[in-house]
Design a protein around this motif. Structure first.
Motif, PDB file in Angstrom:
ATOM      1  N   ASP A  24      11.537   1.257  -1.531  1.00 39.01           N
ATOM      2  CA  ASP A  24      11.208  -0.053  -2.080  1.00 39.01           C
ATOM      3  C   ASP A  24       9.730  -0.212  -2.439  1.00 39.01           C
ATOM      4  N   ALA A  25       8.896   0.747  -2.062  1.00 36.23           N
ATOM      5  CA  ALA A  25       7.441   0.611  -2.262  1.00 36.23           C
ATOM      6  C   ALA A  25       7.057   0.350  -3.717  1.00 36.23           C
ATOM      7  N   PRO A  26       7.535   1.118  -4.701  1.00 41.14           N
ATOM      8  CA  PRO A  26       7.126   0.848  -6.086  1.00 41.14           C
ATOM      9  C   PRO A  26       7.535  -0.547  -6.570  1.00 41.14           C
ATOM     10  N   ALA A  27       8.745  -0.982  -6.221  1.00 44.82           N
ATOM     11  CA  ALA A  27       9.193  -2.317  -6.635  1.00 44.82           C
ATOM     12  C   ALA A  27       8.369  -3.400  -5.951  1.00 44.82           C
ATOM     13  N   LEU A  28       8.032  -3.202  -4.678  1.00 46.38           N
ATOM     14  CA  LEU A  28       7.176  -4.162  -3.972  1.00 46.38           C
ATOM     15  C   LEU A  28       5.845  -4.320  -4.685  1.00 46.38           C
ATOM     16  N   LEU A  29       5.260  -3.205  -5.048  1.00 42.76           N
ATOM     17  CA  LEU A  29       3.971  -3.243  -5.736  1.00 42.76           C
ATOM     18  C   LEU A  29       4.094  -4.016  -7.047  1.00 42.76           C
ATOM     19  N   ASP A  30       5.137  -3.763  -7.796  1.00 41.38           N
ATOM     20  CA  ASP A  30       5.336  -4.450  -9.073  1.00 41.38           C
ATOM     21  C   ASP A  30       5.540  -5.954  -8.863  1.00 41.38           C
ATOM     22  N   ILE A  31       6.380  -6.326  -7.912  1.00 37.57           N
ATOM     23  CA  ILE A  31       6.663  -7.738  -7.639  1.00 37.57           C
ATOM     24  C   ILE A  31       5.407  -8.470  -7.187  1.00 37.57           C
ATOM     25  N   HIS A  32       4.574  -7.808  -6.405  1.00 36.18           N
ATOM     26  CA  HIS A  32       3.377  -8.448  -5.855  1.00 36.18           C
ATOM     27  C   HIS A  32       2.266  -8.622  -6.888  1.00 36.18           C
ATOM     28  N   ARG A  33       2.477  -8.188  -8.108  1.00 34.03           N
ATOM     29  CA  ARG A  33       1.499  -8.448  -9.178  1.00 34.03           C
ATOM     30  C   ARG A  33       1.590  -9.886  -9.677  1.00 34.03           C
ATOM     31  N   ASP A  34       2.654 -10.567  -9.344  1.00 33.78           N
ATOM     32  CA  ASP A  34       2.911 -11.932  -9.798  1.00 33.78           C
ATOM     33  C   ASP A  34       1.930 -12.915  -9.140  1.00 33.78           C
ATOM     34  N   PRO A  35       1.120 -13.624  -9.939  1.00 34.87           N
ATOM     35  CA  PRO A  35       0.136 -14.541  -9.360  1.00 34.87           C
ATOM     36  C   PRO A  35       0.763 -15.696  -8.574  1.00 34.87           C
ATOM     37  N   THR A  36       1.931 -16.150  -8.975  1.00 29.54           N
ATOM     38  CA  THR A  36       2.585 -17.232  -8.230  1.00 29.54           C
ATOM     39  C   THR A  36       2.977 -16.753  -6.841  1.00 29.54           C
ATOM     40  N   LEU A  37       3.553 -15.581  -6.758  1.00 30.27           N
ATOM     41  CA  LEU A  37       3.914 -15.020  -5.452  1.00 30.27           C
ATOM     42  C   LEU A  37       2.663 -14.851  -4.590  1.00 30.27           C
ATOM     43  N   ARG A  38       1.624 -14.263  -5.171  1.00 25.95           N
ATOM     44  CA  ARG A  38       0.390 -14.045  -4.415  1.00 25.95           C
ATOM     45  C   ARG A  38      -0.208 -15.356  -3.906  1.00 25.95           C
ATOM     46  N   ARG A  39       0.007 -16.417  -4.624  1.00 25.26           N
ATOM     47  CA  ARG A  39      -0.530 -17.729  -4.236  1.00 25.26           C
ATOM     48  C   ARG A  39       0.059 -18.203  -2.911  1.00 25.26           C
ATOM     49  N   TYR A  40       1.317 -17.843  -2.646  1.00 23.87           N
ATOM     50  CA  TYR A  40       2.012 -18.405  -1.499  1.00 23.87           C
ATOM     51  C   TYR A  40       2.283 -17.449  -0.347  1.00 23.87           C
ATOM     52  N   ILE A  41       1.899 -16.201  -0.441  1.00 24.60           N
ATOM     53  CA  ILE A  41       2.167 -15.272   0.662  1.00 24.60           C
ATOM     54  C   ILE A  41       0.859 -14.809   1.292  1.00 24.60           C
ATOM     55  N   ARG A  42       0.932 -14.473   2.573  1.00 21.57           N
ATOM     56  CA  ARG A  42      -0.266 -14.048   3.298  1.00 21.57           C
ATOM     57  C   ARG A  42      -0.497 -12.554   3.200  1.00 21.57           C
TER      58      ARG A  42
END
Length: 178
Positions: A24-42
């Motif tokens: 799942d590592a490559p998909a995690l990296l891709d998903i975590h590029r999303d600024p909205t997601l980054r705004r709400y996760i620690r």
């Protein structure tokens, strides 16, 4: 303390929920590029080493019985994360959390996964004393309010900000287990 086999996972219509793994590592990296997601996760993933560390935290939490994190897949694609954060053995309450990939938002993924996790946790940890499930999110995250309500977690109260990790007031949603 209840021991949960790695193969035991919640079930949701149209979704596959399973423990995270190295694949799942490559998909995690891709998903975590999303600024909205980054705004709400620690815990943010910014490179493959970070993805490996995040996956290790999930594995360690499962082994310790404190964190049961599940990859949420739709049509074979990683589209989210759903997690039960279990307190001390025998504790009455646990916390649930989730995130959804940008491409999967608005498709009912998070409410279905959360409802499945709720049912799974209620059954799996009933004998260990679980009676309440709590959900917290930033107060300006209206999408999380909708997910919580759809999954049967009514709004309970405002939670005061606690900078630096929680710079805004939050919302507390809660429901009985079972």
């Amino acid at each position: 303390m209840t021991t949960v086999p790695a193969a035991d996972a919640p079930r949701a219509e149209g979704l596959l929920l399973r423990p995270f793994g190295p694949r799942d590592a490559p998909a995690l990296l891709d998903i975590h590029r999303d600024p909205t997601l980054r705004r709400y996760i620690r815990h943010q993933v910014t490179d493959l080493d970070g993805a490996a560390r995040w996956l290790e935290l999930q594995d360690r939490g499962r082994a310790e019985g404190s964190r049961y994190s599940f990859a949420v897949l739709a049509e074979g694609e990683l589209v989210g994360n759903i997690v039960l954060k279990r307190g001390a053995p025998g504790s009455a309450g646990s916390e649930v959390g989730y995130w959804t990939a940008a491409a999967a938002r608005g498709r009912g993924v998070a409410p279905r996964a959360l409802a499945a996790l709720t049912a799974w946790a209620s059954e799996t940890f009933a004998a260990d004393g679980l009676v309440r499930l709590d959900l917290f999110h930033e107060g300006d995250n209206l999408a999380s309010c909708r997910v919580a309500e759809k999954a049967g977690y009514p709004f309970e109260a405002l939670v005061p900000a606690a900078p630096p990790h929680y710079p805004l007031d939050g919302h507390w949603h809660s429901r009985p287990a079972g």
